[in-house]
Motif scaffolding. Structure first.
Motif, mmCIF file in Angstrom:
data_model
loop_
_atom_site.group_PDB
_atom_site.id
_atom_site.type_symbol
_atom_site.label_atom_id
_atom_site.label_comp_id
_atom_site.label_asym_id
_atom_site.label_seq_id
_atom_site.Cartn_x
_atom_site.Cartn_y
_atom_site.Cartn_z
ATOM 1 N N ARG A 137 0.831 -1.204 0.000
ATOM 2 C CA ARG A 137 0.000 0.000 0.000
ATOM 3 C C ARG A 137 0.866 1.256 0.000
ATOM 4 O O ARG A 137 0.574 2.224 -0.696
ATOM 5 C CB ARG A 137 -0.928 -0.004 1.208
ATOM 6 N N ALA A 138 1.952 1.229 0.754
ATOM 7 C CA ALA A 138 2.870 2.375 0.783
ATOM 8 C C ALA A 138 3.574 2.551 -0.563
ATOM 9 O O ALA A 138 3.777 3.679 -1.020
ATOM 10 C CB ALA A 138 3.896 2.192 1.903
ATOM 11 N N ALA B 17 1.089 4.127 -2.950
ATOM 12 C CA ALA B 17 0.894 5.533 -2.593
ATOM 13 C C ALA B 17 2.060 6.383 -3.075
ATOM 14 O O ALA B 17 1.867 7.432 -3.708
ATOM 15 C CB ALA B 17 0.737 5.669 -1.077
ATOM 16 N N GLU C 47 -2.131 6.366 1.720
ATOM 17 C CA GLU C 47 -2.101 4.982 2.199
ATOM 18 C C GLU C 47 -3.358 4.586 2.962
ATOM 19 O O GLU C 47 -3.336 3.668 3.777
ATOM 20 C CB GLU C 47 -0.869 4.720 3.075
#
Length: 88
Positions: A4-5, A8, A42
Motif C-alpha cells: 500500500r505504501a 501511494a 495509504e
C-alpha cells in the motif's frame, strides 16, 4: 515498505511528474478525487482494475505502482494547489 505504501508513493510520484492534479486523474480514471487522495495517503486499497485505469491515464505500465523506492529518496512533494487564489 508494504504494498500500500509503494502504491501511494509511486502514484504521487508519477502523477506529480506529469503535472496531473488529483482531480484530473480521478475524472479521467472514473473515480472520486477523494479516493485518489486516500490512495496517496495509504488509506485506500485499490483494486487491480483501478490501478490499471490509473496507469492508463498516466501512460505507464501498471507495474510502475510497485516500483521499489530508491534508498534515501525524499518524500514526493504535492503539486501546488490550483484552486486557491494566491495573495501577495
Amino acid at each position: 515498505m508494504n504494498g500500500r505504501a509503494l502504491v501511494a508513493w509511486n502514484l504521487r510520484r508519477l502523477r506529480t511528474a506529469r503535472g496531473v492534479s488529483q482531480e484530473r486523474l480521478a475524472a479521467d480514471a472514473g473515480v472520486n478525487r477523494a479516493y485518489v487522495s486516500e490512495l496517496e495517503r495509504e488509506l485506500g486499497n485499490a483494486s487491480v482494475d483501478l490501478l490499471d485505469r490509473l496507469a492508463t491515464v498516466l501512460d505507464v505500465a501498471v507495474g510502475e505502482f510497485l516500483t521499489a523506492v530508491p534508498k534515501g529518496e525524499a518524500k514526493v512533494s504535492p503539486l501546488l494547489a490550483g484552486r486557491k487564489s494566491r495573495h501577495l
